[in-house]
Design a protein around this motif. Structure first.
Motif, mmCIF file in Angstrom:
data_model
loop_
_atom_site.group_PDB
_atom_site.id
_atom_site.type_symbol
_atom_site.label_atom_id
_atom_site.label_comp_id
_atom_site.label_asym_id
_atom_site.label_seq_id
_atom_site.Cartn_x
_atom_site.Cartn_y
_atom_site.Cartn_z
ATOM 1 N N ILE A 195 107.534 -32.145 117.097
ATOM 2 C CA ILE A 195 108.144 -31.735 118.420
ATOM 3 C C ILE A 195 106.875 -32.069 119.325
ATOM 4 C CG2 ILE A 195 107.407 -29.234 118.119
ATOM 5 C CD1 ILE A 195 109.821 -28.627 119.951
ATOM 6 N N LEU A 196 105.757 -31.865 118.945
ATOM 7 C CA LEU A 196 104.567 -32.019 119.976
ATOM 8 C C LEU A 196 104.583 -33.635 120.056
ATOM 9 C CD1 LEU A 196 102.169 -31.200 121.401
ATOM 10 C CD2 LEU A 196 100.831 -31.407 119.352
ATOM 11 N N ASP A 197 104.592 -34.588 119.059
ATOM 12 C CA ASP A 197 104.534 -35.982 119.127
ATOM 13 C C ASP A 197 105.597 -36.506 120.057
ATOM 14 O OD1 ASP A 197 103.814 -38.647 118.696
ATOM 15 O OD2 ASP A 197 105.193 -38.754 117.078
ATOM 16 N N ARG A 198 106.732 -35.917 120.061
ATOM 17 C CA ARG A 198 108.042 -36.239 120.841
ATOM 18 C C ARG A 198 107.758 -35.879 122.212
ATOM 19 N NH1 ARG A 198 112.133 -35.897 123.511
ATOM 20 N NH2 ARG A 198 113.938 -36.970 123.031
ATOM 21 N N GLN A 199 107.361 -34.837 122.607
ATOM 22 C CA GLN A 199 107.083 -34.539 123.848
ATOM 23 C C GLN A 199 105.928 -35.230 124.592
ATOM 24 O OE1 GLN A 199 107.293 -30.152 125.001
ATOM 25 N NE2 GLN A 199 107.472 -29.565 123.190
ATOM 26 N N LEU A 200 104.970 -35.767 123.577
ATOM 27 C CA LEU A 200 104.079 -36.569 124.151
ATOM 28 C C LEU A 200 104.427 -37.964 124.372
ATOM 29 C CD1 LEU A 200 100.606 -35.393 122.171
ATOM 30 C CD2 LEU A 200 101.212 -35.470 124.865
ATOM 31 N N ALA A 201 105.449 -38.288 123.906
ATOM 32 C CA ALA A 201 106.025 -39.709 123.930
ATOM 33 C C ALA A 201 105.951 -40.205 125.620
ATOM 34 C CB ALA A 201 107.266 -39.956 123.235
ATOM 35 N N SER A 202 106.495 -39.462 126.261
ATOM 36 C CA SER A 202 106.696 -39.774 127.724
ATOM 37 C C SER A 202 105.636 -39.439 128.583
ATOM 38 C CB SER A 202 108.084 -38.972 128.241
ATOM 39 O OG SER A 202 107.552 -37.614 128.244
ATOM 40 N N MET A 203 104.578 -39.021 127.834
ATOM 41 C CA MET A 203 103.353 -38.444 128.844
ATOM 42 C C MET A 203 102.017 -39.142 128.447
ATOM 43 S SD MET A 203 104.130 -34.185 128.700
ATOM 44 C CE MET A 203 103.217 -34.041 130.047
ATOM 45 N N LEU A 204 101.972 -39.892 127.284
ATOM 46 C CA LEU A 204 100.805 -40.493 126.833
ATOM 47 C C LEU A 204 101.156 -41.718 126.199
ATOM 48 C CD1 LEU A 204 97.802 -39.951 126.659
ATOM 49 C CD2 LEU A 204 98.230 -39.094 124.459
ATOM 50 N N PHE A 205 100.846 -42.966 126.784
ATOM 51 C CA PHE A 205 101.237 -44.188 126.095
ATOM 52 C C PHE A 205 100.079 -45.185 126.350
ATOM 53 C CE2 PHE A 205 103.126 -43.754 130.198
ATOM 54 C CZ PHE A 205 102.680 -45.154 130.868
ATOM 55 N N ARG A 206 100.265 -46.314 125.476
ATOM 56 C CA ARG A 206 99.234 -47.531 125.701
ATOM 57 C C ARG A 206 99.961 -48.534 126.334
ATOM 58 N NH1 ARG A 206 95.616 -49.598 120.506
ATOM 59 N NH2 ARG A 206 94.551 -51.136 121.882
ATOM 60 N N GLN A 207 99.325 -49.304 126.984
ATOM 61 C CA GLN A 207 99.883 -50.690 127.475
ATOM 62 C C GLN A 207 98.691 -51.615 127.724
ATOM 63 O OE1 GLN A 207 102.259 -50.336 131.166
ATOM 64 N NE2 GLN A 207 102.517 -52.451 131.299
ATOM 65 N N LYS A 208 98.776 -52.576 126.828
ATOM 66 C CA LYS A 208 97.813 -53.726 126.495
ATOM 67 C C LYS A 208 96.566 -52.867 126.060
ATOM 68 C CE LYS A 208 99.477 -57.130 129.981
ATOM 69 N NZ LYS A 208 99.310 -57.674 131.165
ATOM 70 N N ASP A 209 95.453 -53.180 126.658
ATOM 71 C CA ASP A 209 94.165 -52.540 126.243
ATOM 72 C C ASP A 209 93.790 -51.131 126.905
ATOM 73 O OD1 ASP A 209 93.833 -54.592 124.549
ATOM 74 O OD2 ASP A 209 92.811 -55.705 125.890
ATOM 75 N N GLU A 210 94.737 -50.548 127.624
ATOM 76 C CA GLU A 210 94.363 -49.265 128.378
ATOM 77 C C GLU A 210 95.624 -48.148 128.132
ATOM 78 O OE1 GLU A 210 92.174 -50.750 132.547
ATOM 79 O OE2 GLU A 210 94.303 -51.200 132.231
ATOM 80 N N TRP A 211 95.116 -47.053 128.202
ATOM 81 C CA TRP A 211 95.839 -45.519 127.987
ATOM 82 C C TRP A 211 96.298 -45.252 129.212
ATOM 83 C CZ3 TRP A 211 98.031 -43.715 123.442
ATOM 84 C CH2 TRP A 211 97.623 -44.259 122.281
ATOM 85 N N PHE A 212 97.465 -44.674 129.424
ATOM 86 C CA PHE A 212 97.837 -44.106 130.646
ATOM 87 C C PHE A 212 98.593 -42.709 130.308
ATOM 88 C CE2 PHE A 212 97.894 -48.421 131.371
ATOM 89 C CZ PHE A 212 97.361 -48.455 132.565
ATOM 90 N N ALA A 213 98.206 -41.718 131.196
ATOM 91 C CA ALA A 213 99.075 -40.241 130.940
ATOM 92 C C ALA A 213 100.031 -40.222 132.217
ATOM 93 C CB ALA A 213 97.702 -39.217 130.904
ATOM 94 N N VAL A 214 100.869 -39.463 131.975
ATOM 95 C CA VAL A 214 101.849 -39.299 132.961
ATOM 96 C C VAL A 214 101.926 -37.661 133.266
ATOM 97 C CG1 VAL A 214 104.392 -39.380 133.657
ATOM 98 C CG2 VAL A 214 103.536 -41.239 132.413
ATOM 99 N N ILE A 215 101.529 -37.091 134.052
ATOM 100 C CA ILE A 215 101.393 -35.714 134.799
ATOM 101 C C ILE A 215 102.747 -35.772 135.683
ATOM 102 C CG2 ILE A 215 100.125 -33.889 136.286
ATOM 103 C CD1 ILE A 215 97.534 -35.316 135.274
ATOM 104 N N ARG A 216 103.475 -34.780 135.453
ATOM 105 C CA ARG A 216 104.924 -34.521 135.898
ATOM 106 C C ARG A 216 104.921 -33.295 136.716
ATOM 107 N NH1 ARG A 216 108.369 -36.303 130.677
ATOM 108 N NH2 ARG A 216 110.038 -35.343 131.871
ATOM 109 N N PHE A 217 105.314 -33.257 138.031
ATOM 110 C CA PHE A 217 105.293 -32.190 138.700
ATOM 111 C C PHE A 217 106.466 -31.546 139.017
ATOM 112 C CE2 PHE A 217 102.213 -35.216 140.525
ATOM 113 C CZ PHE A 217 100.935 -34.455 140.503
ATOM 114 N N ILE A 218 106.494 -30.051 139.136
ATOM 115 C CA ILE A 218 107.776 -29.278 139.190
ATOM 116 C C ILE A 218 107.810 -28.578 140.687
ATOM 117 C CG2 ILE A 218 108.578 -27.275 138.197
ATOM 118 C CD1 ILE A 218 107.199 -27.829 135.541
ATOM 119 N N GLY A 219 108.777 -28.613 141.221
ATOM 120 C CA GLY A 219 109.128 -27.937 142.424
ATOM 121 C C GLY A 219 108.191 -28.275 143.650
#
Length: 760
Positions: free
Chosen positions: A559-583
């Motif tokens: 379940i941890l891997d699934r939740q991270l799928a939309s928050m931590l990903f690689r594109q080409k040679d760089e990595w990106f994190a997505v921080i999502r805001f609430i309210g």
């Protein structure tokens, strides 16, 4: 043979998609930071959430709702398709439990191993043991007296944990029990989403003995409902339109055989369009298919032209040869208009262009080279089917002179000034999802304290661990925004998986077994627990010191891997994190505060604004491509017609029809979208067809009357099809239908009136 084989391939091998994101460009023209595209982020988030379902149980008593929630969760977890089902109560899957138990002291954020903390923890655990729910806590107290597992699960929540009643999640007013479920899915697999919805409903029906109601939402539900609605509407419209057009053709030509033959170019056009689109794109968007089915009103024009010009005294092939140059020019110019769409990077629109061009060319070729031989297979008694009143229509005209041209142009200009064009940039307003379903989704997300999927911060780094570390470094600034009430909260990847440095630091802070044993024994003396009760706890803490840090590889399939799928990903040679805001209180204020951080590796994205900006980009790109297409069409007409008088009439008829079409859409308060633009291309093609036939030189009155009759049948069939399409409850189909219906009406009227006179 082509219809049989092609039809089989089209039906069995075609993949239909309902993803409206296909009508966004494949990539954004501008990106806030290098090598990251906001639309790519949007696509990744959507795919990760495509297997997420939110559902609510309503009705009955709160106890009945809670019981149903527990029972439904148990049933769904027995199905291997479900990765997790969460209602605030219950255990994790075995692999998740093992990882969580093994790494809990490296994952927890606020672990405190002091004597005072242990004393307080044991007091709380004793109270839990002596409560009515004591049996639930008993098994974990010996190894986890500080309840770190529960603390980590709280970290993993989508946001603040919802209200609890009878140990399960409820809405704030406690009239709805809430659940969240996730399934295994690759991308936007609508069939998998459909199966998940069916499983949820079937299992709920099996446990529902109290008249309870189940409401389901989420991206997967949207996709399923969109496909179902598009399929239903397309079938309804195509069946009714086919019957209506068939009756019109039967009335017009008084021959069942000719009606049957008229369907052949149409079927070939649709089959060709489906196959070519499927081969090129790998799937076909539902809207593209629905639009393609409307070719029934356009592809049918070609056999109508042929049937209406058949005469007893002339060989059928000779009749076709006489009108073919005009037909061919109409086909070429119409195809050139749609060919412009294939040059866009909007996948859905490129599909529309390919489908239309392939379909129209196929229909024209079949009509020209196949129909004559098919007609001769069965002797047809040529009937004089042209009614007498058609002769009057063929003679109706308005002088094509400077005064009349100026009058029409002035009226059009005045109306455009009175009713200016309004553009629609919000793609969600074109979705077939009902307002009630959108309201339900918004309500469930709010009740579950989930993020709004609109405001995100993109963080860039060279590796997955580096981007996690950078996410952690932002925590202090983001917490300040929470305290300032700029945001109600946020969800970052480091909440789920800390960086390696943080995990090692937590290992260093773990007390050795002797010190921890002393603290535990002192805490036991001030509690009601027996000595030695927490030896498993001391052992687990000691073993945690030598663990290799947890990483993405170790959590695959959890379940941890699934939740991270939309928050931590690689594109080409760089990595990106997505921080999502609430309210988020005000997006502009949030963006301003994030910009003050002065970090080039950070980018705030408002996903809704990005989508709207992409649609605006399309509009500008489409208008440019259409302008180029019009120029090419104009040059083609100059080369082909070689008649300035006819060229001016054709251009005037088509341009005025387009202008008055747009004016009426504005009067009807229609905000013009990309689909209106597509429809205007179809109006352009129909207008060229009508005006080219009406303005061609003919030798006799009877030929002009047959042309007028053919145009009337063409107009009637097209108006029937698109008039029915305008009744659709799907915004996109409604837009296409209304635009073409209005446009084709003006095309027919103007082509009839300005068909004979020369400019003076």
């Amino acid at each position: 043979m082509f219809i049989i084989v092609g039809g089989w391939l089209a039906i069995t091998k075609t993949t239909i998609s309902s993803d409206m994101q296909q009508f966004l460009p494949a990539k954004s023209k501008s990106a806030p930071i290098s090598n990251i595209d906001p639309l790519k982020v949007l696509n990744i988030i959507n795919q990760a959430n495509s297997g997420l379902f939110l559902f609510a149980i309503e009705g009955g008593t709160d106890k009945q709702r809670a019981t149903a929630s527990i029972q439904l969760r148990k049933k769904l977890l027995k199905d291997e398709k479900f990765v997790f089902v969460n209602n605030g109560k219950g255990t994790l899957a075995k692999k998740d439990r093992n990882i969580l138990n093994q790494y809990r002291y490296l994952l927890t954020e606020n672990a405190d191993y002091s004597e005072n903390s242990l004393v307080k923890a044991l007091q709380v655990r004793y109270q839990e043991l002596t409560s009515p729910l004591g049996a639930f806590f008993k098994s974990s107290i010996n190894s986890d007296p500080t309840a770190e597992v529960r603390a980590i699960l709280k970290q993993w929540q989508l946001g603040k944990e919802p209200t609890k009643l009878h140990s399960v999640w409820f809405s704030n007013n406690k009239d709805t029990a809430l659940l969240v479920a996730g399934i295994k899915i690759n991308g936007a697999d609508i069939n998998a989403q459909q199966r998940a919805v069916d499983i949820i409903k079937d299992n709920f029906s099996a446990i529902n003995n109290n008249g309870l109601k189940l409401a389901i939402s989420g991206t997967g539900v949207f996709a399923v409902q969109a496909r179902t609605k598009i399929k239903s509407e397309s079938q309804r419209i195509s069946v009714i339109a086919s019957i209506a057009v068939m009756l019109l053709m039967l009335f017009a030509f008084r021959s069942v055989w000719l009606v049957f033959l008229a369907a052949i170019p149409l079927l070939c056009a649709i089959i060709s369009g489906v196959i070519v689109t499927q081969v090129i794109f790998g799937s076909i968007q539902g809207i593209t298919l629905a639009f393609g089915l409307t070719l029934i009103g356009v592809a049918l024009d070609y056999p109508v032209h042929i049937f209406s010009h058949i005469v007893k005294s002339e060989n059928i092939k000779t009749s076709i040869n006489n009108i073919w140059p005009t037909m061919r020019l109409g086909v070429i110019t119409t195809s050139l208009g749609f060919l412009a769409l294939t040059q866009t990077n909007f996948n859905g629109l490129a599909q529309l262009g390919v489908f239309a061009v392939a379909g129209l060319l196929t229909a024209a070729v079949v009509s020209r080279f196949v129909l004559a031989d098919l007609i001769l297979l069965r002797p047809v008694r040529i009937k004089e089917v042209v009614p007498a009143w058609v002769g009057w229509i063929s003679q109706v005209s308005i002088s094509f002179n400077v005064i009349n041209v100026s009058l029409f142009t002035s009226v059009a200009g005045a109306l455009i000034f009175m009713y200016p064009v309004n553009w629609e940039s919000d793609l969600t307003k074109l979705s077939p999802i009902s307002a009630e379903q959108v309201t339900l989704d918004t309500r469930l997300r709010k009740q579950l304290n989930a993020d709004d999927l609109v405001n995100v911060l993109i963080v860039r780094a060279s590796s997955s661990n580096a981007v996690l570390k950078k996410s952690e470094q932002l925590a202090a600034s983001l917490e300040k925004m929470v305290n300032d009430k700029t945001i109600a909260g946020y969800r970052a990847p480091h909440h789920l998986l800390p960086s390696i440095e943080t995990q090692k630091l937590r290992q260093q802070n773990l007390p050795n077994s002797d010190i921890l044993n002393q603290r535990v024994n002192k805490a036991i003396q001030e509690s009601n627990f027996r000595p030695g009760s927490f030896s498993a706890y001391i052992k687990d803490v000691e073993e945690s010191k030598t663990l290799a840090p947890l990483d993405r590889e170790k959590i695959q399939g959890t379940i941890l891997d699934r939740q991270l799928a939309s928050m931590l990903f690689r594109q080409k040679d760089e990595w990106f994190a997505v921080i999502r805001f609430i309210g988020v209180s005000e997006s502009a204020v949030l963006e301003q505060q994030l910009n003050k951080l002065g970090d080039d590796d950070l980018a705030y994205i408002n996903i809704k604004q990005v989508s709207q900006s992409a649609v605006d980009d399309f509009r500008n790109e489409a208008l440019k491509l259409i302008a180029i297409g019009l120029l090419v069409i104009f040059i083609t007409l100059i080369v082909s017609l070689r008649d300035s008088q006819r060229l001016m009439r054709v251009c005037f008829i088509v341009s005025m029809a387009l202008v008055f079409d747009i004016i009426w859409l504005n009067i009807l308060d229609q905000a013009l979208s990309l689909f209106h633009l597509i429809s205007l291309l179809l109006v352009l093609g129909l207008g060229l067809d009508y005006s080219l036939f009406y303005t061609r030189s003919v030798d006799t009155k009877s030929v002009r009357e047959r042309t007028a009759y053919g145009m009337l049948v063409c107009f009637g069939s097209t108006a029937l099809v698109f008039g029915m399409l305008a009744t659709s409850s799907i915004p996109v189909l409604n837009a296409i239908g209304l635009t073409v219906f209005i446009g084709v009406s003006f095309n027919y009227i103007l082509a009839t009136f300005f068909s004979t006179k020369s400019i003076t």
